[in-house]
Write a protein that holds these residues in place. Structure first.
Motif, PDB file in Angstrom:
ATOM      1  N   ARG A 152      25.755  -8.089 -42.390  1.00 22.94           N
ATOM      2  CA  ARG A 152      24.872  -7.922 -40.877  1.00 22.94           C
ATOM      3  C   ARG A 152      24.972  -9.784 -39.880  1.00 22.94           C
ATOM      4  O   ARG A 152      24.350  -8.876 -38.876  1.00 22.94           O
ATOM      5  CB  ARG A 152      23.638  -8.830 -41.526  1.00 22.94           C
ATOM      6  N   PHE A 153      25.831 -10.618 -39.477  1.00 24.93           N
ATOM      7  CA  PHE A 153      26.215 -11.169 -39.019  1.00 24.93           C
ATOM      8  C   PHE A 153      27.028 -10.379 -38.112  1.00 24.93           C
ATOM      9  O   PHE A 153      26.439 -11.147 -36.742  1.00 24.93           O
ATOM     10  CB  PHE A 153      26.978 -12.570 -39.665  1.00 24.93           C
ATOM     11  N   CYS A 154      28.087  -9.750 -38.643  1.00 25.10           N
ATOM     12  CA  CYS A 154      29.110  -9.093 -37.504  1.00 25.10           C
ATOM     13  C   CYS A 154      28.154  -8.096 -36.468  1.00 25.10           C
ATOM     14  O   CYS A 154      28.479  -8.143 -35.606  1.00 25.10           O
ATOM     15  CB  CYS A 154      30.313  -8.819 -38.422  1.00 25.10           C
ATOM     16  N   VAL A 155      27.411  -7.853 -37.119  1.00 23.08           N
ATOM     17  CA  VAL A 155      26.741  -6.757 -36.423  1.00 23.08           C
ATOM     18  C   VAL A 155      25.811  -7.211 -35.224  1.00 23.08           C
ATOM     19  O   VAL A 155      25.556  -6.865 -34.605  1.00 23.08           O
ATOM     20  CB  VAL A 155      25.386  -5.904 -37.381  1.00 23.08           C
ATOM     21  N   ASP A 156      25.438  -8.501 -35.458  1.00 29.50           N
ATOM     22  CA  ASP A 156      24.158  -9.123 -34.676  1.00 29.50           C
ATOM     23  C   ASP A 156      24.784 -10.081 -33.671  1.00 29.50           C
ATOM     24  O   ASP A 156      24.373  -9.705 -32.221  1.00 29.50           O
ATOM     25  CB  ASP A 156      23.409  -9.872 -35.651  1.00 29.50           C
ATOM     26  N   ILE A 157      26.556 -10.630 -34.199  1.00 31.95           N
ATOM     27  CA  ILE A 157      26.991 -10.899 -33.372  1.00 31.95           C
ATOM     28  C   ILE A 157      27.328  -9.777 -32.229  1.00 31.95           C
ATOM     29  O   ILE A 157      28.263  -9.897 -30.790  1.00 31.95           O
ATOM     30  CB  ILE A 157      27.829 -11.633 -33.628  1.00 31.95           C
ATOM     31  N   SER A 158      27.861  -8.540 -32.677  1.00 24.79           N
ATOM     32  CA  SER A 158      28.560  -7.439 -31.823  1.00 24.79           C
ATOM     33  C   SER A 158      27.673  -6.516 -31.130  1.00 24.79           C
ATOM     34  O   SER A 158      28.316  -6.126 -29.926  1.00 24.79           O
ATOM     35  CB  SER A 158      29.651  -6.772 -33.021  1.00 24.79           C
ATOM     36  N   MET A 159      26.429  -6.578 -31.126  1.00 23.02           N
ATOM     37  CA  MET A 159      26.214  -5.702 -30.229  1.00 23.02           C
ATOM     38  C   MET A 159      25.419  -6.307 -28.743  1.00 23.02           C
ATOM     39  O   MET A 159      25.816  -5.638 -27.899  1.00 23.02           O
ATOM     40  CB  MET A 159      24.151  -5.859 -31.285  1.00 23.02           C
ATOM     41  N   PRO A 160      25.247  -7.433 -28.569  1.00 24.39           N
ATOM     42  CA  PRO A 160      25.418  -8.198 -27.252  1.00 24.39           C
ATOM     43  C   PRO A 160      26.397  -7.612 -26.815  1.00 24.39           C
ATOM     44  O   PRO A 160      26.771  -7.821 -25.814  1.00 24.39           O
ATOM     45  CB  PRO A 160      25.006  -9.424 -27.235  1.00 24.39           C
ATOM     46  N   ILE A 161      27.694  -7.840 -27.558  1.00 29.96           N
ATOM     47  CA  ILE A 161      29.443  -8.204 -27.027  1.00 29.96           C
ATOM     48  C   ILE A 161      29.576  -6.286 -26.217  1.00 29.96           C
ATOM     49  O   ILE A 161      29.624  -6.359 -25.775  1.00 29.96           O
ATOM     50  CB  ILE A 161      30.165  -8.538 -27.495  1.00 29.96           C
ATOM     51  N   VAL A 162      28.754  -5.590 -27.459  1.00 31.01           N
ATOM     52  CA  VAL A 162      29.214  -4.093 -26.926  1.00 31.01           C
ATOM     53  C   VAL A 162      27.899  -4.163 -25.520  1.00 31.01           C
ATOM     54  O   VAL A 162      28.766  -3.292 -24.143  1.00 31.01           O
ATOM     55  CB  VAL A 162      28.485  -3.462 -28.054  1.00 31.01           C
ATOM     56  N   LYS A 163      26.665  -4.299 -25.536  1.00 33.24           N
ATOM     57  CA  LYS A 163      26.398  -3.807 -24.512  1.00 33.24           C
ATOM     58  C   LYS A 163      27.237  -4.635 -23.697  1.00 33.24           C
ATOM     59  O   LYS A 163      26.928  -3.768 -22.060  1.00 33.24           O
ATOM     60  CB  LYS A 163      24.616  -4.647 -24.722  1.00 33.24           C
ATOM     61  N   LYS A 164      27.484  -5.437 -22.745  1.00 34.64           N
ATOM     62  CA  LYS A 164      27.997  -6.049 -21.847  1.00 34.64           C
ATOM     63  C   LYS A 164      29.485  -5.719 -21.795  1.00 34.64           C
ATOM     64  O   LYS A 164      29.604  -5.652 -20.486  1.00 34.64           O
ATOM     65  CB  LYS A 164      28.158  -7.167 -22.501  1.00 34.64           C
ATOM     66  N   MET A 165      29.784  -4.828 -22.863  1.00 37.20           N
ATOM     67  CA  MET A 165      31.276  -4.141 -22.289  1.00 37.20           C
ATOM     68  C   MET A 165      30.612  -2.562 -22.181  1.00 37.20           C
ATOM     69  O   MET A 165      31.551  -1.632 -22.120  1.00 37.20           O
ATOM     70  CB  MET A 165      32.038  -4.214 -23.269  1.00 37.20           C
ATOM     71  N   ARG A 166      29.658  -2.301 -22.256  1.00 40.19           N
ATOM     72  CA  ARG A 166      29.345  -0.140 -21.999  1.00 40.19           C
ATOM     73  C   ARG A 166      29.657  -0.055 -20.387  1.00 40.19           C
ATOM     74  O   ARG A 166      29.915   1.264 -20.363  1.00 40.19           O
ATOM     75  CB  ARG A 166      27.793  -0.713 -21.279  1.00 40.19           C
ATOM     76  N   GLY A 167      29.838  -0.900 -19.713  1.00 36.72           N
ATOM     77  CA  GLY A 167      30.460  -0.378 -18.046  1.00 36.72           C
ATOM     78  C   GLY A 167      31.649  -0.608 -18.456  1.00 36.72           C
ATOM     79  O   GLY A 167      32.774   0.633 -18.168  1.00 36.72           O
ATOM     80  N   ILE A 168      32.982  -0.825 -19.067  1.00 42.78           N
ATOM     81  CA  ILE A 168      33.837  -0.749 -19.964  1.00 42.78           C
ATOM     82  C   ILE A 168      34.882   0.131 -20.749  1.00 42.78           C
ATOM     83  O   ILE A 168      35.006   1.197 -20.080  1.00 42.78           O
ATOM     84  CB  ILE A 168      34.519  -1.970 -20.738  1.00 42.78           C
ATOM     85  N   ILE A 169      33.606  -0.194 -21.317  1.00 41.66           N
ATOM     86  CA  ILE A 169      34.194   1.842 -22.104  1.00 41.66           C
ATOM     87  C   ILE A 169      34.007   2.860 -21.077  1.00 41.66           C
ATOM     88  O   ILE A 169      34.200   4.303 -21.698  1.00 41.66           O
ATOM     89  CB  ILE A 169      32.077   1.592 -23.316  1.00 41.66           C
ATOM     90  N   LEU A 170      32.717   2.734 -20.542  1.00 47.26           N
ATOM     91  CA  LEU A 170      32.183   3.775 -19.499  1.00 47.26           C
ATOM     92  C   LEU A 170      33.635   4.796 -18.723  1.00 47.26           C
ATOM     93  O   LEU A 170      33.955   5.566 -18.370  1.00 47.26           O
ATOM     94  CB  LEU A 170      31.404   3.813 -18.510  1.00 47.26           C
ATOM     95  N   MET A 171      34.164   3.160 -18.025  1.00 48.35           N
ATOM     96  CA  MET A 171      34.752   3.182 -17.800  1.00 48.35           C
ATOM     97  C   MET A 171      36.224   3.687 -17.890  1.00 48.35           C
ATOM     98  O   MET A 171      37.128   4.630 -17.392  1.00 48.35           O
ATOM     99  CB  MET A 171      35.937   1.293 -16.977  1.00 48.35           C
ATOM    100  N   GLN A 172      36.873   3.327 -19.019  1.00 43.46           N
ATOM    101  CA  GLN A 172      37.858   3.206 -19.799  1.00 43.46           C
ATOM    102  C   GLN A 172      37.554   5.329 -20.197  1.00 43.46           C
ATOM    103  O   GLN A 172      38.675   5.760 -20.413  1.00 43.46           O
ATOM    104  CB  GLN A 172      37.886   3.082 -21.347  1.00 43.46           C
ATOM    105  N   VAL A 173      36.209   5.434 -20.517  1.00 45.61           N
ATOM    106  CA  VAL A 173      36.780   7.571 -20.886  1.00 45.61           C
ATOM    107  C   VAL A 173      36.643   7.676 -19.886  1.00 45.61           C
ATOM    108  O   VAL A 173      37.432   9.136 -19.428  1.00 45.61           O
ATOM    109  CB  VAL A 173      34.637   7.548 -20.946  1.00 45.61           C
TER     110      VAL A 173
END
Length: 204
Positions: A152-173
């Protein structure tokens, strides 16, 4: 793209291995830009994956209050995504094209996009979590977690980071899709050079 008639004629006279050898032999006859798409495309996508790894590493370090071992954590976060992405793209996109094992434009675009998504974006994010979590535990930056709370701790700390990296994820795709498109265009020219009756070289 190799036509069905051409494929039938070639398949009836030579083996798949021979087709691959013929394509590779004529690779140097492509325009320089098309050759570079095959030679450097995987490394460009790998480079952006390495950059994504460094960004993910920085975000996790801030989230976990890790200030130690900056270089030690940054090196694998840059090198592992770079090597993995370049190798994977070569193995599933550019390599099969050059060996005549992939002749579907939609498949090429899809494979390029998936490599960009999985190895180029999500893998660096997932890799950064255990690296920095281990450092946080080692230097007592966070309290020890019970087994039931770790996930649960890993999920909670990762979700904000994934949201911040949405632009990078889209760029890579998009970058993976673009490289796949350019590789297939170059492959089309290579097929024309190799199997066209006149076998004329394409000009730059």
């Amino acid at each position: 793209m190799m036509s069905d008639r051409t494929q039938g004629t070639v398949a009836g006279s030579v083996t798949r291995q021979m087709i691959g050898e013929m394509l590779l032999k004529n690779l140097q006859r492509l325009p320089d830009l098309d050759q570079k798409h095959f030679q450097y495309g995987p490394f460009l996508l790998g480079g952006t994956a390495g950059l994504a790894g460094l960004i993910a590493n920085s975000l996790y370090r801030r989230a976990l209050n890790v200030t130690q071992a900056a270089i030690t954590s940054s090196l694998p976060m840059a090198m592992l995504p770079f090597m993995t992405t370049a190798t994977l793209y070569t193995g599933v996109v550019s390599g099969p094209l050059l060996h005549g094992d992939l002749n579907c434009p939609t498949c090429v675009l899809l494979r390029g996009a998936l490599v960009g998504l999985t190895s180029g974006a999500m893998y660096p994010i997932l890799l950064a979590l255990p690296v920095n979590l281990a450092l946080a535990f080692r230097y007592d930056n966070i309290l020890k977690l019970e087994k039931g709370n770790t996930f649960r701790f890993c999920v909670d700390i990762s979700m904000p980071i994934v949201k911040k990296m949405r632009g990078i994820i889209l760029m890579q795709v998009l970058f993976g899709t673009y490289l796949g498109y350019m590789n297939f265009e170059s492959y089309t020219k290579l097929v024309h050079i190799t199997f066209a009756p006149d076998r004329e070289e394409l000009n730059d």
